[in-house]
Design an enzyme around this catalytic site. Structure first.
Site, mmCIF file in Angstrom:
data_model
loop_
_atom_site.group_PDB
_atom_site.id
_atom_site.type_symbol
_atom_site.label_atom_id
_atom_site.label_comp_id
_atom_site.label_asym_id
_atom_site.label_seq_id
_atom_site.Cartn_x
_atom_site.Cartn_y
_atom_site.Cartn_z
ATOM 1 N N ASP A 22 60.745 103.346 55.418
ATOM 2 C CA ASP A 22 59.619 104.905 55.035
ATOM 3 C C ASP A 22 60.037 105.475 53.885
ATOM 4 O O ASP A 22 61.391 106.020 53.095
ATOM 5 C CB ASP A 22 60.174 105.421 56.610
ATOM 6 N N ASN A 70 48.939 100.989 60.766
ATOM 7 C CA ASN A 70 48.650 101.541 59.450
ATOM 8 C C ASN A 70 47.483 101.058 58.848
ATOM 9 O O ASN A 70 46.693 101.237 57.968
ATOM 10 C CB ASN A 70 49.461 100.417 58.344
#
Ligand code: FPP
Length: 253
Positions: A22, A70
């Protein structure tokens, strides 16, 4: 196998490390760059961390590269991520073969665009013979979808007489998961300061040690990995037993 490090911590090398990569977007924003530049840098870091993992003797590295959620990102970012995936698979293919790393995927890759799926499937096929080290990419992965798919396959097997509900055990059910022939992760790292699990390996993480760091994924290097492993080594993994039981077990070995 424990090893001694210079500062006298008994270093336990985990068999399986999983990482939520991330912070690519923030890495780019800090430099006034477009988000995709952060993903590019993050993709380069995959090879660097794979090298470190191999050097340390970690057998399985799982990377959360694209979640089922996503797809909700802006269409141009999703398209750019798929192009990057294709580019990195093509770029890293020779390196995987040279290093004898087996590539695997968890997640439903049937829905990926052909330009990314085809080289991915080729790389999976051509590296399937390697047994020393495995790189697992979580692509279009989500733990809840994985469980639903497993439950559906299990129900089909029961309906067709290939499985019985009387004999259901975790050992048997786990064979319906994407991770069927992989060990559970020992250590799961999330970069960028977020402390969420984000639908990643929820069942396989039952006894994993979590390590959260504020370092953004493109900046996460071997030093950071060693920090995570050192902290992992200091944790007592009890698997439901008491600390005393664990101590007497290690006295006996
Ligand atoms: C999370 O950062 C990152 C992703 C959703 C994509 C990760 C993809 C790569 C590292 C490239 C793929 C390449 C290979 C070889 C697998 P973010 O965008 O959520 O960061 P932010 O929270 O700072 O916005």
């Amino acid at each position: 196998m424990p090893n001694s490090s210079s500062c006298d911590v008994q270093v336990h090398i985990p068999r399986h490390v999983a990482i939520i990569m991330d912070g690519n977007g923030r890495w780019a924003r800090k430099r006034g760059l477009a988000r995709i530049k952060g993903h590019e840098k993050g993709g380069e870091n995959v090879l660097a961390i794979l090298e470190s993992v191999q050097k340390l003797g970690i057998r399985y590295l799982t990377l959360y590269a694209f979640s089922v959620e996503n797809w909700k990102r802006p269409a141009d970012e999703v398209a750019a991520l798929m192009l990057l995936l294709e580019a990195y698979i093509n770029r890293y293919f020779d390196e995987l073969v040279k290093r004898r790393v087996r590539l695997r995927v968890i997640g439903n890759i049937n829905v990926l665009p052909d330009h990314a799926r085809v080289p991915l499937e080729r790389a999976i096929h051509e590296t399937a013979r390697f047994t020393g080290q495995t790189l697992v990419l979580a692509l279009n992965y989500g733990a809840r979808s994985e469980v639903l798919e497993a439950a559906r396959s299990y129900a089909n097997d029961v309906a067709t007489g290939h499985a019985s509900t009387d004999e259901l055990s975790w050992d048997k059910f786990s064979r319906y998961l994407y991770t069927r022939d992989m060990p559970d992760p020992d250590l799961i790292i999330r970069t960028s300061g977020e402390t969420r699990l984000s639908n990643f390996l929820l069942l396989q993480a039952a006894y994993a040690e979590w390590y959260f760091t504020s370092v953004l994924w493109p900046d996460f290097d071997e030093v950071q990995l060693l920090k995570a492993i050192t902290e992992f080594s200091l944790r007592e993994r009890r698997f439901g037993r008491t600390g005393e039981q664990i101590a007497s077990q290690s006295d006996a070995t």
